[in-house]
Design a protein around this motif. Structure first.
Motif, PDB file in Angstrom:
ATOM      1  N   ILE A   1       0.866  -1.180   0.000  1.00  0.00           N
ATOM      2  CA  ILE A   1       0.000   0.000   0.000  1.00  0.00           C
ATOM      3  C   ILE A   1       0.907   1.236   0.000  1.00  0.00           C
ATOM      4  N   SER A   2       0.742   2.035  -1.018  1.00  0.00           N
ATOM      5  CA  SER A   2       1.491   3.296  -1.099  1.00  0.00           C
ATOM      6  C   SER A   2       0.520   4.453  -0.931  1.00  0.00           C
ATOM      7  N   SER A   3       1.043   5.552  -0.420  1.00  0.00           N
ATOM      8  CA  SER A   3       0.173   6.701  -0.164  1.00  0.00           C
ATOM      9  C   SER A   3       0.932   7.980  -0.464  1.00  0.00           C
ATOM     10  N   PHE A   4       0.270   8.883  -1.189  1.00  0.00           N
ATOM     11  CA  PHE A   4       0.867  10.173  -1.537  1.00  0.00           C
ATOM     12  C   PHE A   4      -0.180  11.256  -1.301  1.00  0.00           C
ATOM     13  N   ASN A   5       0.113  12.159  -0.367  1.00  0.00           N
ATOM     14  CA  ASN A   5      -0.841  13.220  -0.012  1.00  0.00           C
ATOM     15  C   ASN A   5      -2.210  12.654   0.339  1.00  0.00           C
ATOM     16  N   MET A   6      -2.175  11.583   1.149  1.00  0.00           N
ATOM     17  CA  MET A   6      -3.391  10.938   1.664  1.00  0.00           C
ATOM     18  C   MET A   6      -4.233  10.296   0.564  1.00  0.00           C
ATOM     19  N   GLU A   7      -3.633   9.960  -0.557  1.00  0.00           N
ATOM     20  CA  GLU A   7      -4.272   9.157  -1.599  1.00  0.00           C
ATOM     21  C   GLU A   7      -3.631   7.775  -1.532  1.00  0.00           C
ATOM     22  N   HIS A   8      -4.422   6.741  -1.145  1.00  0.00           N
ATOM     23  CA  HIS A   8      -3.898   5.418  -0.836  1.00  0.00           C
ATOM     24  C   HIS A   8      -4.178   4.444  -1.992  1.00  0.00           C
ATOM     25  N   THR A   9      -3.154   3.693  -2.363  1.00  0.00           N
ATOM     26  CA  THR A   9      -3.276   2.785  -3.504  1.00  0.00           C
ATOM     27  C   THR A   9      -2.635   1.439  -3.170  1.00  0.00           C
ATOM     28  N   LEU A  10      -3.355   0.362  -3.461  1.00  0.00           N
ATOM     29  CA  LEU A  10      -2.808  -0.990  -3.300  1.00  0.00           C
ATOM     30  C   LEU A  10      -2.330  -1.492  -4.659  1.00  0.00           C
ATOM     31  N   SER A  11      -1.142  -2.057  -4.674  1.00  0.00           N
ATOM     32  CA  SER A  11      -0.585  -2.635  -5.907  1.00  0.00           C
ATOM     33  C   SER A  11      -0.102  -4.051  -5.613  1.00  0.00           C
ATOM     34  N   PHE A  12       0.040  -4.845  -6.660  1.00  0.00           N
ATOM     35  CA  PHE A  12       0.425  -6.256  -6.495  1.00  0.00           C
ATOM     36  C   PHE A  12       0.982  -6.773  -7.809  1.00  0.00           C
ATOM     37  N   LEU A  13       1.533  -7.961  -7.739  1.00  0.00           N
ATOM     38  CA  LEU A  13       1.984  -8.677  -8.923  1.00  0.00           C
ATOM     39  C   LEU A  13       1.295 -10.042  -8.961  1.00  0.00           C
ATOM     40  N   PRO A  14       0.834 -10.480 -10.121  1.00  0.00           N
ATOM     41  CA  PRO A  14       0.250 -11.833 -10.209  1.00  0.00           C
ATOM     42  C   PRO A  14       1.308 -12.894  -9.900  1.00  0.00           C
ATOM     43  N   GLY A  15       0.843 -14.012  -9.390  1.00  0.00           N
ATOM     44  CA  GLY A  15       1.758 -15.113  -9.146  1.00  0.00           C
ATOM     45  C   GLY A  15       2.304 -15.689 -10.440  1.00  0.00           C
TER      46      GLY A  15
END
Length: 303
Positions: A26-40
Motif C-alpha cells: 500500500i502506497s500513499s501520496f498526499n493521503m491518496e492510498h493505492t494498493l498494488s500487487f503482482l500476479p503469481g
C-alpha cells in the motif's frame, strides 16, 4: 463413499491451485492510498483478483472493497475512500480467482494513513525584495493536509559560489528569507513536515535574485543618464571657473583705480601738515603786521 471423498478432495485441490499474488503493498501520496500487487507465477490471462480490508478496531472482520472485486493483472486498487479514519490502522489482502479456481490470500503489511503517507512537494514561487526573498507556498487544498502541515524546511543556496544554509519555520503560505546579499541569485528548495510524519518530498529548486538585475535597455538608460550628468557637471565647473576669471578681469581695472586713488590720498595727507603750517605762518605774520600798524597809528595819535 471413499470415492466421493477422494473426488471432493481433488476438487478442493484444483480450486486452490492458482498461484497467490505477490509483492502486495500500500502506497500513499498526499493521503491518496493505492494498493498494488503482482500476479503469481504462471497466472493465466483470464485470472481476476479481489481485495478486502481489515480495520484494527474491527479485528477478524474483513470487508470487500466494492471498486476492487474483479481486478486484472496490472491494475491497482484505490483505497482512499475505504481508509476513512486517518488515525486508524488497516490491512489489505488480495487473492486470484477464475470461474473454477481460487488462490490463497496475500496480506499486506499494517498501514497507518497519517504516518505512512508521503507529503508531496508544495508549489513554490520566489521573488526578490531587496536584501531578502519573498517565498509563496501553495499546498493541496485538502483540509486534512492543511491541518497536517506544521513546519516548512527551506534549503537556500547561493548560485554564485554554492554557499547554502537551511531554515526551519512554522508553516505559512508566505515567508520572508532575510539578511541576504542584494542583487544575487538564490535558489530555494522547500519540504513540509508534520509532528507524526517525516516522509516528505522536496520541491524543485526555485531561483530568483534578491534584487532583480537591470535589463540591457535599463543599463543603457542608466549609463546615458550618468554620462549626461557628468557632462553637465563638467560644463558647470567650466562656467564657474571661466566666470571667475572674467569677473576678476572686469574688476581688476576698477580695483587698480581705487588703489591708486587710495595711495594718492595717503600721499596728500602726508603733505597736508606742511601746507597748513605755511598757511598758519602767513596768517600769523599778517596778524602781526596789522597789529604793528595799529600800534603805530595809536602812537601817532598820542603824539
Amino acid at each position: 463413499m471413499r470415492l466421493w471423498r477422494l473426488l471432493l478432495h481433488l476438487h478442493l485441490v484444483v480450486c486452490v491451485s492458482l498461484p497467490a499474488p505477490s509483492n502486495v503493498s500500500i502506497s500513499s501520496f498526499n493521503m491518496e492510498h493505492t494498493l498494488s500487487f503482482l500476479p503469481g507465477l504462471q497466472t493465466s490471462s483470464d485470472t481476476h483478483f479481489t481485495v478486502q480490508i481489515l480495520q484494527f478496531r474491527r479485528k477478524n472482520t474483513w470487508r470487500p472493497v466494492a471498486a476492487c472485486l474483479e481486478l486484472t493483472a496490472g491494475q491497482t486498487c484505490n483505497l482512499t475512500q475505504v481508509f476513512k479514519d486517518p488515525l486508524n490502522q488497516y490491512w489489505a489482502r488480495i487473492r486470484a480467482f477464475t470461474p473454477t479456481q481460487t488462490s490463497n490470500w496475500t496480506v499486506s503489511e499494517r498501514f497507518k494513513p497519517l504516518s505512512d503517507t508521503v507529503l508531496g512537494p508544495p508549489d513554490v514561487s520566489v521573488s526578490g525584495c531587496g536584501n531578502c526573498l519573498l517565498l509563496q507556498i501553495r499546498v493541496p487544498t485538502t483540509k486534512l493536509l492543511k491541518h497536517l502541515y506544521r513546519r516548512v524546511v527551506l534549503y537556500v543556496r547561493r548560485s554564485r559560489d554554492g554557499a547554502q544554509f537551511s531554515l526551519s519555520l512554522p508553516y505559512k503560505e508566505e515567508n520572508i528569507i532575510s539578511y541576504l546579499e542584494p542583487g544575487v541569485e538564490y535558489c530555494v528548495t522547500v519540504s513540509v513536515t508534520s509532528l507524526i510524519n517525516s516522509n516528505s518530498v522536496s520541491s524543485k529548486p526555485c531561483c530568483a535574485f534578491s534584487s532583480p538585475p537591470l535589463s540591457r535597455s535599463s543599463l543603457y538608460v542608466v549609463f546615458s543618464l550618468l554620462g549626461a550628468f557628468c557632462a553637465l557637471g563638467i560644463l558647470l565647473v567650466g562656467l564657474v571657473v571661466y566666470g571667475g576669471q572674467l569677473s576678476f578681469k572686469l574688476l581688476r581695472q576698477p580695483l587698480q583705480r581705487t588703489l591708486s586713488y587710495i595711495l594718492l590720498q595717503c600721499r596728500n595727507r602726508e603733505s597736508a601738515p606742511i601746507v597748513v603750517y605755511h598757511e598758519i605762518s602767513a596768517l600769523q605774520q599778517h596778524k602781526e603786521g596789522s597789529a604793528d600798524q595799529q600800534a603805530g597809528s595809536a602812537t601817532k595819535e598820542l603824539l
